[in-house]
Write a protein that holds these residues in place. Structure first.
Motif, short mmCIF file in Angstrom:
data_model
loop_
_atom_site.label_atom_id
_atom_site.label_comp_id
_atom_site.label_asym_id
_atom_site.label_seq_id
_atom_site.Cartn_x
_atom_site.Cartn_y
_atom_site.Cartn_z
N ARG A 112 -8.27 3.75 -10.87
CA ARG A 112 -8.56 3.13 -9.58
C ARG A 112 -7.40 2.23 -9.18
NH1 ARG A 112 -13.11 2.51 -6.55
NH2 ARG A 112 -13.18 0.75 -5.10
N LEU A 113 -6.77 2.53 -8.02
CA LEU A 113 -5.65 1.75 -7.50
C LEU A 113 -6.14 0.99 -6.28
CD1 LEU A 113 -2.87 4.48 -7.76
CD2 LEU A 113 -3.41 2.70 -9.42
N THR A 114 -6.11 -0.35 -6.34
CA THR A 114 -6.64 -1.19 -5.28
C THR A 114 -5.55 -2.12 -4.76
OG1 THR A 114 -8.82 -1.17 -6.34
CG2 THR A 114 -8.44 -2.86 -4.68
N ARG A 167 -8.23 5.55 -4.70
CA ARG A 167 -7.47 4.48 -4.06
C ARG A 167 -8.37 3.69 -3.12
NH1 ARG A 167 -2.23 7.97 -2.31
NH2 ARG A 167 -3.72 9.64 -2.69
N ILE A 221 -7.78 0.57 -0.44
CA ILE A 221 -6.80 -0.30 0.21
C ILE A 221 -7.50 -1.03 1.35
CG2 ILE A 221 -4.62 -0.38 1.47
CD1 ILE A 221 -3.79 2.15 -0.01
N VAL A 238 2.08 1.80 -3.57
CA VAL A 238 1.03 2.38 -4.40
C VAL A 238 0.87 3.87 -4.10
CG1 VAL A 238 -1.45 2.36 -4.87
CG2 VAL A 238 -0.19 0.21 -4.74
N ASP A 239 0.89 4.25 -2.81
CA ASP A 239 0.78 5.67 -2.45
C ASP A 239 1.95 6.46 -3.02
OD1 ASP A 239 -1.56 5.37 -1.09
OD2 ASP A 239 -0.62 5.05 0.85
N SER A 273 0.84 -1.21 0.00
CA SER A 273 0.00 0.00 0.00
C SER A 273 0.87 1.26 0.00
CB SER A 273 -0.93 -0.01 1.21
OG SER A 273 -0.20 -0.02 2.42
N ALA A 281 1.41 7.03 -6.71
CA ALA A 281 0.35 8.02 -6.96
C ALA A 281 0.84 9.44 -6.70
CB ALA A 281 -0.86 7.71 -6.08
N VAL A 290 -7.85 10.05 -9.54
CA VAL A 290 -7.30 8.85 -8.90
C VAL A 290 -8.19 8.45 -7.73
CG1 VAL A 290 -5.32 7.80 -7.75
CG2 VAL A 290 -4.97 9.47 -9.58
#
Length: 579
Positions: free
Chosen positions: A491-493, A452, A454, A432-433, A429, A436, A450
């Motif tokens: 979308r970031l998951t 997110r 998580i 990913v942050d 996570s 971004a 964006v």
């Protein structure tokens, strides 16, 4: 009446079954063969029509080009140009219009028939509209959209560039009437088969409109045109319908005779036979608990009791088989999915490994001379005050392309890495942050929002943080390019899968990827037409990084709706290798 005589009567009645089966089989075979022949006939008709269209249009283009290329248009006087246009106009009787334009699209002269002639007579208003129509210059022939006029029928404008690209380009536009093509298509069509020519948007240019429920075959001709051969099902299968009626009459007569004999001969055995038939039908429906329940002591009674015992055994066996089938199917499905995923991952890894080894060797050989080229260009650019603008521009181009080659070399060397360096416990996570935040200005400039998502309690993974961040950055960059220029949602998951695996989903709302390209996107140097400026190594490098982390990367996409890239890695406490 003895059982033997009763069975003889049953055999006589059942004799109708082979007749019916023969009829169905014969009709099915005939229908299949007839359908194949009809489809093949339609295909041949459409194929012949397509060749006719291509040959006719190509012949006109060749004739006009051959004459036009011999005429020095730019040196002619206005009267001479009109004469030259008339020469072109007379090359084919289906030419309705000839227009000459200069590089700015201005009309320098035109020819068209206004009275009775062997050429199509084009209305003056339509001729003027076409003569003054602006056309885009392109090498060779440019075929415009068809124009269907109520007076002269379909007309196609075709434009020929008269000079080489880069010079002052003049164009010659001819309006080709499709009357001869339409006549030839109609004459070449077999009886009851209609042939039509459709434009790029499916609009009929000649021939009858499309009929609902008809059988057809279509063949591409040129410029997005299609030739369609069409026939109604009633006409195509007329002989089959006649044969069906004949068979129906034969079966009806035979059935009436058999029924009359059966009514006489089966009176004595009707009740027990009905019981057996009802039981058999119940079994066929899956009602295995149904029983005949006969009490007679003759052969039919013994048959009924044997039937009940058989039904009981079937009921027992069917229950066992259902249990076995359910368990076996579950095992087969699970194992098949595992084997397929393992095979795909292994093949992709081997392909990337071989490509990476070869690419690393080539990159090593290229890198040294490339540094010389780049350094020389940069030294010369440092003295740009003494250079003319043209030379400076060329040096900047050399520098830019050399830097591009260097980036490709660095990525190819990255592909050659087959081990995980400096592995530590990592929280995906945070990776990913970080990606971004690093891409925040680029995302905002591209109009991308964006989102997110998580999950809580995400387990750590073992890996190299810089490599994983590099892989996820490539996926985000691809999504940004896929949503250009309109922007969209990214979308970031990050999610856990049963505390054994950790997955990162990068989902965009871009243009999507065609299904036939999904298997190729992880190959080195593969890129789409829309992304031709990319290096073509981003996804291959991401795949390589995930592979050395004992993970898996996959893609799913729908054209027009977006793409989802998923990286799946084993949790740190297991360290399992995904197959």
């Amino acid at each position: 009446m003895t059982v033997a005589r009763k069975l003889v009567a049953i055999v006589v009645v059942v004799g109708l079954v082979p007749l019916a089966v023969s009829a169905v089989t014969a009709l099915g075979t005939y229908e299949h063969e007839l359908g194949r022949e009809v489809a093949e006939g339609h295909r041949r008709t459409a194929d012949h029509g397509a060749r006719t269209v291509v040959a006719t249009v190509t012949s006109v283009q060749h004739t006009v080009r051959g004459l036009a290329s011999t005429i020095p248009w730019m040196t002619l006087t206005e009267a001479e140009r009109q004469g030259a246009l008339m020469l072109v106009y007379e090359q084919d009787s289906d030419l309705a219009l000839v227009v000459l334009r200069d590089g700015a699209g201005a009309n320098l002269g035109s020819i068209h028939a206004t009275a009775a002639s062997t050429h199509p007579v084009i209305p003056t208003a339509l001729a003027g509209e076409l003569a003054n129509q602006k056309v885009a210059h392109a090498p060779g022939w440019t075929i415009g959209g068809p124009i269907v006029d109520a007076t002269i029928g379909p007309l196609v404008p075709m434009t020929l560039e008269l000079t080489a690209p880069g010079a002052t380009s003049w164009t010659l536009t001819v309006g080709l009437s499709l009357r001869r093509i339409c006549t030839e298509l109609a004459d070449a069509s077999p009886a009851s088969v209609a042939t039509r020519l459709e434009g790029p948007d499916g609009t009929p240019m000649c021939g009858p409109p499309a009929a609902s429920g008809a059988m057809d075959a279509r063949k591409p001709a040129l410029a997005g045109w299609h030739v369609v051969a069409e026939q109604s099902r009633d006409d195509a299968f007329a002989s089959l319908y006649r044969l069906r009626r004949q068979w129906l009459f034969i079966i009806t007569v035979a059935g009436a005779g058999a029924l009359a004999a059966g009514l006489v001969l089966t009176q004595a055995i009707r009740r027990p036979i009905r019981g057996l038939v009802a039981a058999a039908e119940a079994l066929a429906r899956g009602e295995l608990g149904y029983r005949v329940g006969t009490t007679s002591n003759d052969e039919l009674g013994a048959l009924g009791r044997s039937f009940d015992r058989m039904a009981g055994e079937l009921q027992k066996n069917e229950a066992e088989i259902r249990i076995w089938n359910t368990e076996l199917q579950a095992r087969v499905d699970a194992r098949t999915a595992e084997l397929k995923a393992a095979q795909e991952q292994l093949l992709q890894s081997r392909k990337l490994g071989a490509m990476a080894t070869l690419g690393a060797g080539i990159a090593h050989e290229i890198n040294n001379p490339l540094m010389g080229v780049l350094g020389t260009a940069q030294v010369l650019l440092a003295r740009r005050d003494s250079l003319d603008a043209k030379t400076a521009t060329r040096l900047q181009t050399i520098e830019r392309e050399a830097l591009r080659i260097r980036a490709i070399i660095e990525n190819m060397q990255g592909l050659a890495q087959d081990t995980m360096r400096d592995a530590i416990r990592i929280d995906l996570s945070t990776i990913v942050d970080s990606v971004a935040k690093a891409r925040a200005s680029q995302l905002a400039g591209a109009g991308v929002q964006v989102v997110r998502a998580i999950d809580g309690n995400i387990p750590d993974v073992m890996g190299n943080a810089a490599q994983l961040e590099h892989a996820i950055s490539h996926l985000v960059d691809n999504s940004i390019r896929a949503m250009a220029p309109a922007g969209g949602t990214l979308r970031l998951t990050v999610r856990a899968i049963e505390s054994e695996l950790v997955a990162v989903d990068v989902e965009d709302s871009g243009r999507g990827i065609a299904p036939e390209l999904l298997d190729k996107i992880f190959e080195p140097f593969f890129t789409t037409k829309e992304n031709w400026r990319g290096l073509g190594l981003g996804l291959a490098l991401a795949h390589r990084i995930v592979d050395v982390h004992n993970g898996r990367i996959s893609a799913s996409s729908m054209v027009g709706r977006g793409t989802t890239m998923t990286i799946t890695l084993p949790a740190a406490r297991r360290g399992a290798h995904l197959a």
